[in-house]
Design a protein around this motif. Sequence first.
Motif, PDB file in Angstrom:
ATOM      1  N   GLY A   5       0.737  -0.940   0.125  1.00 53.86           N
ATOM      2  CA  GLY A   5       0.052   0.186  -0.119  1.00 53.86           C
ATOM      3  C   GLY A   5       1.037   1.237   0.378  1.00 53.86           C
ATOM      4  N   LEU A   6       0.210   2.550  -0.430  1.00 52.62           N
ATOM      5  CA  LEU A   6       0.692   4.022  -0.397  1.00 52.62           C
ATOM      6  C   LEU A   6       1.374   4.541   1.175  1.00 52.62           C
ATOM      7  CD1 LEU A   6       1.849   6.076  -1.451  1.00 52.62           C
ATOM      8  CD2 LEU A   6       0.120   6.863  -1.744  1.00 52.62           C
ATOM      9  N   VAL A   7       2.607   4.654   1.058  1.00 56.91           N
ATOM     10  CA  VAL A   7       2.532   4.886   2.815  1.00 56.91           C
ATOM     11  C   VAL A   7       3.843   6.361   2.599  1.00 56.91           C
ATOM     12  CG1 VAL A   7       4.489   4.620   4.079  1.00 56.91           C
ATOM     13  CG2 VAL A   7       3.609   2.231   4.030  1.00 56.91           C
ATOM     14  N   VAL A   8       3.799   7.182   3.204  1.00 58.72           N
ATOM     15  CA  VAL A   8       4.844   8.951   2.764  1.00 58.72           C
ATOM     16  C   VAL A   8       5.156   8.735   4.227  1.00 58.72           C
ATOM     17  CG1 VAL A   8       4.254  10.991   3.141  1.00 58.72           C
ATOM     18  CG2 VAL A   8       2.290   9.875   1.423  1.00 58.72           C
ATOM     19  N   VAL A   9       6.726   8.905   3.637  1.00 58.85           N
ATOM     20  CA  VAL A   9       7.738   9.221   4.962  1.00 58.85           C
ATOM     21  C   VAL A   9       7.948  10.533   4.565  1.00 58.85           C
ATOM     22  CG1 VAL A   9      10.288   8.560   4.967  1.00 58.85           C
ATOM     23  CG2 VAL A   9       8.458   6.306   4.534  1.00 58.85           C
ATOM     24  N   CYS A  10       7.907  11.290   6.213  1.00 57.97           N
ATOM     25  CA  CYS A  10       8.217  12.439   5.736  1.00 57.97           C
ATOM     26  C   CYS A  10       9.375  12.790   7.387  1.00 57.97           C
ATOM     27  CB  CYS A  10       6.836  13.253   7.025  1.00 57.97           C
ATOM     28  SG  CYS A  10       7.320  14.967   6.726  1.00 57.97           S
ATOM     29  N   ASP A  11      10.387  13.598   6.494  1.00 59.57           N
ATOM     30  CA  ASP A  11      11.514  13.548   7.602  1.00 59.57           C
ATOM     31  C   ASP A  11      12.599  14.382   6.958  1.00 59.57           C
ATOM     32  OD1 ASP A  11      14.380  12.943   9.129  1.00 59.57           O
ATOM     33  OD2 ASP A  11      13.411  11.682  10.298  1.00 59.57           O
ATOM     34  N   ASP A  12      13.708  15.181   7.592  1.00 62.12           N
ATOM     35  CA  ASP A  12      13.664  16.151   8.038  1.00 62.12           C
ATOM     36  C   ASP A  12      15.075  15.849   6.816  1.00 62.12           C
ATOM     37  OD1 ASP A  12      14.516  16.154   9.597  1.00 62.12           O
ATOM     38  OD2 ASP A  12      14.825  18.183  10.226  1.00 62.12           O
ATOM     39  N   THR A  13      15.403  15.041   6.976  1.00 64.18           N
ATOM     40  CA  THR A  13      16.979  13.895   7.069  1.00 64.18           C
ATOM     41  C   THR A  13      16.932  12.766   5.529  1.00 64.18           C
ATOM     42  OG1 THR A  13      17.407  14.371   9.192  1.00 64.18           O
ATOM     43  CG2 THR A  13      18.870  13.093   7.509  1.00 64.18           C
ATOM     44  N   GLU A  14      16.675  12.846   4.539  1.00 57.99           N
ATOM     45  CA  GLU A  14      17.807  12.798   3.648  1.00 57.99           C
ATOM     46  C   GLU A  14      17.862  10.782   4.077  1.00 57.99           C
ATOM     47  OE1 GLU A  14      17.736  10.342  -0.323  1.00 57.99           O
ATOM     48  OE2 GLU A  14      19.171  11.682   1.176  1.00 57.99           O
ATOM     49  N   PRO A  15      18.967  10.753   4.448  1.00 56.88           N
ATOM     50  CA  PRO A  15      19.372   9.045   4.692  1.00 56.88           C
ATOM     51  C   PRO A  15      17.768   8.371   5.857  1.00 56.88           C
ATOM     52  CG  PRO A  15      21.177  10.685   4.642  1.00 56.88           C
ATOM     53  CD  PRO A  15      19.955  11.965   5.548  1.00 56.88           C
ATOM     54  N   ILE A  16      17.332   9.315   6.625  1.00 57.67           N
ATOM     55  CA  ILE A  16      16.357   8.803   7.362  1.00 57.67           C
ATOM     56  C   ILE A  16      15.119   8.367   6.906  1.00 57.67           C
ATOM     57  CG2 ILE A  16      14.784   8.597   8.898  1.00 57.67           C
ATOM     58  CD1 ILE A  16      18.021   9.006  10.226  1.00 57.67           C
ATOM     59  N   ARG A  17      14.908   8.983   5.655  1.00 59.39           N
ATOM     60  CA  ARG A  17      13.633   8.881   4.522  1.00 59.39           C
ATOM     61  C   ARG A  17      14.458   7.751   3.433  1.00 59.39           C
ATOM     62  NH1 ARG A  17      13.953  14.227   3.890  1.00 59.39           N
ATOM     63  NH2 ARG A  17      15.140  14.433   1.493  1.00 59.39           N
ATOM     64  N   VAL A  31       6.034   4.166  -2.282  1.00 63.83           N
ATOM     65  CA  VAL A  31       6.820   5.535  -0.745  1.00 63.83           C
ATOM     66  C   VAL A  31       6.819   6.543  -1.814  1.00 63.83           C
ATOM     67  CG1 VAL A  31       8.185   5.654   0.277  1.00 63.83           C
ATOM     68  CG2 VAL A  31       7.668   3.048   0.755  1.00 63.83           C
ATOM     69  N   GLU A  32       6.297   7.101  -0.891  1.00 60.98           N
ATOM     70  CA  GLU A  32       6.414   8.849  -1.188  1.00 60.98           C
ATOM     71  C   GLU A  32       7.073   9.766   0.202  1.00 60.98           C
ATOM     72  OE1 GLU A  32       2.761  11.311  -2.694  1.00 60.98           O
ATOM     73  OE2 GLU A  32       2.721   9.355  -4.735  1.00 60.98           O
ATOM     74  N   GLU A  33       7.736  10.409  -0.741  1.00 59.47           N
ATOM     75  CA  GLU A  33       8.616  11.187   0.333  1.00 59.47           C
ATOM     76  C   GLU A  33       8.201  12.576   0.589  1.00 59.47           C
ATOM     77  OE1 GLU A  33      12.819  10.584   0.530  1.00 59.47           O
ATOM     78  OE2 GLU A  33      12.633   8.468  -0.343  1.00 59.47           O
ATOM     79  N   ALA A  34       8.553  13.463   2.138  1.00 63.98           N
ATOM     80  CA  ALA A  34       8.291  15.018   2.223  1.00 63.98           C
ATOM     81  C   ALA A  34       9.426  14.850   3.869  1.00 63.98           C
ATOM     82  CB  ALA A  34       6.899  15.409   2.893  1.00 63.98           C
ATOM     83  N   CYS A  35      10.266  16.806   2.904  1.00 65.01           N
ATOM     84  CA  CYS A  35      11.071  16.682   4.189  1.00 65.01           C
ATOM     85  C   CYS A  35      10.301  17.809   5.510  1.00 65.01           C
ATOM     86  CB  CYS A  35      11.622  17.477   2.591  1.00 65.01           C
ATOM     87  SG  CYS A  35      11.505  18.934   2.083  1.00 65.01           S
ATOM     88  N   ASP A  36       9.180  17.754   5.392  1.00 69.37           N
ATOM     89  CA  ASP A  36       8.956  18.609   5.718  1.00 69.37           C
ATOM     90  C   ASP A  36       7.542  18.546   5.880  1.00 69.37           C
ATOM     91  OD1 ASP A  36       7.571  21.196   6.090  1.00 69.37           O
ATOM     92  OD2 ASP A  36       8.883  20.897   4.316  1.00 69.37           O
ATOM     93  N   GLY A  37       6.949  19.201   7.621  1.00 67.71           N
ATOM     94  CA  GLY A  37       5.475  19.168   8.039  1.00 67.71           C
ATOM     95  C   GLY A  37       4.429  20.030   6.803  1.00 67.71           C
ATOM     96  N   GLY A  38       5.647  21.155   6.095  1.00 64.41           N
ATOM     97  CA  GLY A  38       4.594  21.625   5.547  1.00 64.41           C
ATOM     98  C   GLY A  38       4.738  20.923   3.908  1.00 64.41           C
ATOM     99  N   SER A  39       5.188  20.077   3.939  1.00 65.96           N
ATOM    100  CA  SER A  39       5.170  19.559   2.363  1.00 65.96           C
ATOM    101  C   SER A  39       4.554  18.321   1.937  1.00 65.96           C
ATOM    102  CB  SER A  39       6.555  19.443   1.504  1.00 65.96           C
ATOM    103  OG  SER A  39       7.404  18.334   2.357  1.00 65.96           O
TER     104      SER A  39
END
Length: 138
Positions: A5-17, A31-39
Amino acid sequence: MEPGGLVVVCDDTEPIRRLIRVNLELEGFEVEEACDGGSLLDLLTGRADRGEELPGVVTLDAQMEPRDGWWAISRIRADPRLADIPVVMVTASVQQHDRVQARASGFDAFVSKPFDPEQLIELVRGYMTGGRGHSPAH
């Protein structure tokens, strides 16, 4: 293996994402990614506005700039289109008061960094199948 299923990973540290993404993709999740709460909020509301699939789970770091996880969870829980998405806090904050605040703010589970990828995968699987009603064993 259970369906992904679809999971969105939000973290400002690229290696953690990347770490979370790779482990989830190996288990069959998209998986889709976001780098902060706003994105993250832009991504979620954009999907909702377009009638696209919403994620079955969001992983969210607490401490990010300019919009942190605390800001994001309040917006997610306030939007009826997003409110039922399980959100797992993945953070370096390990104090008991952080865990209490996380639950009170609407997070469904709390994973401390550094984390065991298998533990996170099991949480995601549980929330994918059981929604916010899933009761994690951790």
